[in-house]
Design an enzyme around this catalytic site. Structure first.
Site, PDB file in Angstrom:
ATOM      1  N   CYS A   1       5.579 -19.961   9.901  1.00  0.00           N
ATOM      2  CA  CYS A   1       6.974 -19.572  10.129  1.00  0.00           C
ATOM      3  C   CYS A   1       7.817 -19.705   8.852  1.00  0.00           C
ATOM      4  O   CYS A   1       8.509 -18.756   8.459  1.00  0.00           O
ATOM      5  CB  CYS A   1       7.564 -20.389  11.273  1.00  0.00           C
ATOM      6  SG  CYS A   1       7.206 -22.147  11.192  1.00  0.00           S
TER       7      CYS A   1
HETATM    8  N1  NAP Z   1       6.179 -23.377  16.990  1.00  0.00           N
HETATM    9  C1  NAP Z   1       6.363 -22.511  16.012  1.00  0.00           C
HETATM   10  O1  NAP Z   1       7.487 -22.165  15.661  1.00  0.00           O
HETATM   11  C2  NAP Z   1       5.169 -21.911  15.295  1.00  0.00           C
HETATM   12  C3  NAP Z   1       5.400 -20.886  14.377  1.00  0.00           C
HETATM   13  C4  NAP Z   1       4.315 -20.315  13.694  1.00  0.00           C
HETATM   14  C5  NAP Z   1       3.041 -20.786  13.932  1.00  0.00           C
HETATM   15  N2  NAP Z   1       2.850 -21.808  14.807  1.00  0.00           N
HETATM   16  C6  NAP Z   1       1.480 -22.288  15.005  1.00  0.00           C
HETATM   17  O2  NAP Z   1       1.035 -21.869  16.289  1.00  0.00           O
HETATM   18  C7  NAP Z   1       0.176 -22.847  16.841  1.00  0.00           C
HETATM   19  C8  NAP Z   1       0.753 -23.293  18.175  1.00  0.00           C
HETATM   20  O3  NAP Z   1       2.011 -23.876  17.931  1.00  0.00           O
HETATM   21  P1  NAP Z   1       3.002 -24.255  19.117  1.00  0.00           P
HETATM   22  O4  NAP Z   1       4.238 -24.704  18.459  1.00  0.00           O
HETATM   23  O5  NAP Z   1       3.036 -23.175  20.116  1.00  0.00           O
HETATM   24  O6  NAP Z   1       2.230 -25.541  19.718  1.00  0.00           O
HETATM   25  P2  NAP Z   1       2.437 -26.295  21.112  1.00  0.00           P
HETATM   26  O7  NAP Z   1       3.744 -25.908  21.718  1.00  0.00           O
HETATM   27  O8  NAP Z   1       2.206 -27.735  20.841  1.00  0.00           O
HETATM   28  O9  NAP Z   1       1.260 -25.724  22.018  1.00  0.00           O
HETATM   29  C9  NAP Z   1      -0.086 -26.007  21.724  1.00  0.00           C
HETATM   30  C10 NAP Z   1      -0.962 -25.303  22.741  1.00  0.00           C
HETATM   31  O10 NAP Z   1      -2.322 -25.565  22.398  1.00  0.00           O
HETATM   32  C11 NAP Z   1      -3.018 -25.986  23.581  1.00  0.00           C
HETATM   33  N3  NAP Z   1      -4.173 -26.803  23.161  1.00  0.00           N
HETATM   34  C12 NAP Z   1      -4.165 -27.876  22.342  1.00  0.00           C
HETATM   35  N4  NAP Z   1      -5.448 -28.290  22.149  1.00  0.00           N
HETATM   36  C13 NAP Z   1      -6.258 -27.455  22.851  1.00  0.00           C
HETATM   37  C14 NAP Z   1      -7.670 -27.339  23.053  1.00  0.00           C
HETATM   38  N5  NAP Z   1      -8.521 -28.180  22.482  1.00  0.00           N
HETATM   39  N6  NAP Z   1      -8.135 -26.322  23.837  1.00  0.00           N
HETATM   40  C15 NAP Z   1      -7.315 -25.450  24.432  1.00  0.00           C
HETATM   41  N7  NAP Z   1      -5.952 -25.511  24.284  1.00  0.00           N
HETATM   42  C16 NAP Z   1      -5.449 -26.495  23.501  1.00  0.00           C
HETATM   43  C17 NAP Z   1      -1.973 -26.743  24.377  1.00  0.00           C
HETATM   44  O11 NAP Z   1      -2.423 -26.805  25.706  1.00  0.00           O
HETATM   45  P3  NAP Z   1      -1.961 -27.999  26.696  1.00  0.00           P
HETATM   46  O12 NAP Z   1      -0.507 -27.761  26.964  1.00  0.00           O
HETATM   47  O13 NAP Z   1      -2.819 -27.798  27.893  1.00  0.00           O
HETATM   48  O14 NAP Z   1      -2.242 -29.278  25.950  1.00  0.00           O
HETATM   49  C18 NAP Z   1      -0.779 -25.791  24.176  1.00  0.00           C
HETATM   50  O15 NAP Z   1      -0.911 -24.695  25.040  1.00  0.00           O
HETATM   51  C19 NAP Z   1       0.098 -23.987  15.809  1.00  0.00           C
HETATM   52  O16 NAP Z   1      -1.040 -23.833  15.024  1.00  0.00           O
HETATM   53  C20 NAP Z   1       1.351 -23.794  14.989  1.00  0.00           C
HETATM   54  O17 NAP Z   1       1.229 -24.266  13.672  1.00  0.00           O
HETATM   55  C21 NAP Z   1       3.879 -22.359  15.518  1.00  0.00           C
END
Ligand code: NAP
Length: 350
Positions: free
Chosen positions: A155
């Site tokens: 991001c």
């Molecule tokens: N947030 C942002 O603004 C943003 C922007 C760009 C990129 N990203 C990237 O996108 C990715 C996700 O970010 P996020 O902010 O959406 O994270 P998040 O809100 O913490 O969500 C993480 C997701 O991953 C799932 N998960 C974790 N471990 C897992 C496993 N071993 N097997 C299957 N599912 C698993 C979680 O499931 P449960 O709920 O069941 O634990 C949840 O659905 C990250 O790599 C982050 O760096 C995020």
């Protein structure tokens, strides 16, 4: 353009990026969302667990991720898991022939840089070894169109690169002088997992820097700008007491003299025909509320002529252009849909 609906899965569907993907894809005419997974089985359908989602996908259940089931049910899979977990799962789906868009940092960097900055074991020596294409749509369209594995940009990196690429690629930036990137994000950038720093009592009426000199998007920005010196980019990340949005103010030492008109022409040439990038005229500057909830990036700039500095502002919604929105933009390119499909939503204001 394709006529049949593409069967799409989301791994990480209970996270912030996954939920934003569901919100966008529910309105995408060319898509059927067939699979939604997380780390555990959802106890109720999405319509009950996340009632803000459109009814079209409300009956889906979040499943505990299983690669065979994902492969059976999907043509394309978005993987939005924490870095360190995401890349391996993305590769497991890519190997048997799925098209995969990975939102994590796992496929963006070579092994040595990844392990230094992420402090985790890398899953690839070089992203190119597995054909992973860096998904900064506006600058990488041709490669994205023919890719089957996308490393969706970070991001902060998206906001910084859209602001800086026109200046660096044109040769306007002065070599040997660091580009200073002062970056601020809303708290959804850190994901949905509960954490003390994200509690209301910690964040409201507060503002602070974190990971100073150590943010993992630094080498991504440097590499994509084509700068080899590790000291060429100084990124400072800070947490805003807001939910969504990234605001970047970058300071670029430039060859003098450079005029406001020269810089405006540069940005117009780069983005004049881009549906999601808006360049403000001199004297006007972007705000978070110009983009919140949309896939837009707004850019503004000011020439500090006497200091030989160009200041560039760039604003995105971290969950849209910074994550799910750009991922869908890339999906559209790969699947032959108009690039804007599902993404023409205006920002929320106020
Ligand atoms: N947030 C942002 O603004 C943003 C922007 C760009 C990129 N990203 C990237 O996108 C990715 C996700 O970010 P996020 O902010 O959406 O994270 P998040 O809100 O913490 O969500 C993480 C997701 O991953 C799932 N998960 C974790 N471990 C897992 C496993 N071993 N097997 C299957 N599912 C698993 C979680 O499931 P449960 O709920 O069941 O634990 C949840 O659905 C990250 O790599 C982050 O760096 C995020």
């Amino acid at each position: 353009m394709s006529t049949a609906r593409v069967r799409v899965g989301i791994v990480g569907a209970s996270g912030y990026s996954g939920l934003e993907l569901l919100r966008i894809l529910a309105h995408h005419d060319g898509v059927e969302v067939t699979y939604a997974a997380g780390s555990q089985e959802g106890t109720e359908p999405l319509g009950a667990a996340s009632p803000f989602l459109p009814a079209a996908i409300g009956s889906l259940h979040i499943e505990s991720f299983h690669p065979d089931r994902a492969a059976d049910l999907c043509d394309v899979v978005f993987v939005g898991l924490p870095s360190g977990t995401s890349g391996a799962i993305a590769l497991d789906l890519w190997k048997p022939g799925k098209t995969v868009i990975d939102l994590s940092g796992d496929l963006r960097l070579p092994k040595d840089a990844y392990e230094v900055w992420y402090k985790k074991e890398a899953v690839v020596q070089q992203p190119q070894d597995v054909g992973a294409v860096y998904g900064l749509t506006e600058w990488n369209r041709e490669q994205i169109q023919s890719a089957r594995l996308i490393a969706n940009p970070g991001c902060y990196a998206t906001a910084a690169l859209l602001a800086l690429l026109p200046v660096v690629r044109s040769g306007l930036a002065r070599p040997g002088m660091p580009i200073v990137i002062d970056a601020k994000s809303g708290v959804s950038g850190a994901g949905r997992k509960p954490a003390q720093h994200a509690m209301l009592g910690e964040l409201q009426e507060n503002f602070y820097a974190y990971k100073v000199g150590a943010h993992q998007h630094t080498p991504e920005i440097q590499a994509q700008l084509g700068l080899s010196d590790p000291a060429s980019v100084l990124l400072t990340t800070q947490l805003l007491p807001t939910v969504r949005g990234i605001f970047i103010s970058a300071y670029v030492p430039v060859h003098t003299p450079v005029s406001t008109d020269d810089v405006m022409v540069l940005y117009q040439n780069a983005y004049g025909n881009e549906p999601f990038v808006h360049v403000h005229p001199p004297g006007r500057y972007p705000e978070l509320k110009h983009v919140r909830g949309s896939n837009l990036c707004h850019i503004g700039f000011h020439v500090h002529a006497e200091a030989g500095l160009l200041q560039v502002f760039s604003v995105i919604d971290n969950l849209q252009k910074g994550a799910a929105g750009q991922a869908v933009q890339n999906f559209n390119l790969i699947c032959g849909f108009p690039e804007t499909t599902g993404l023409l939503v205006s920002p929320m204001y106020p």
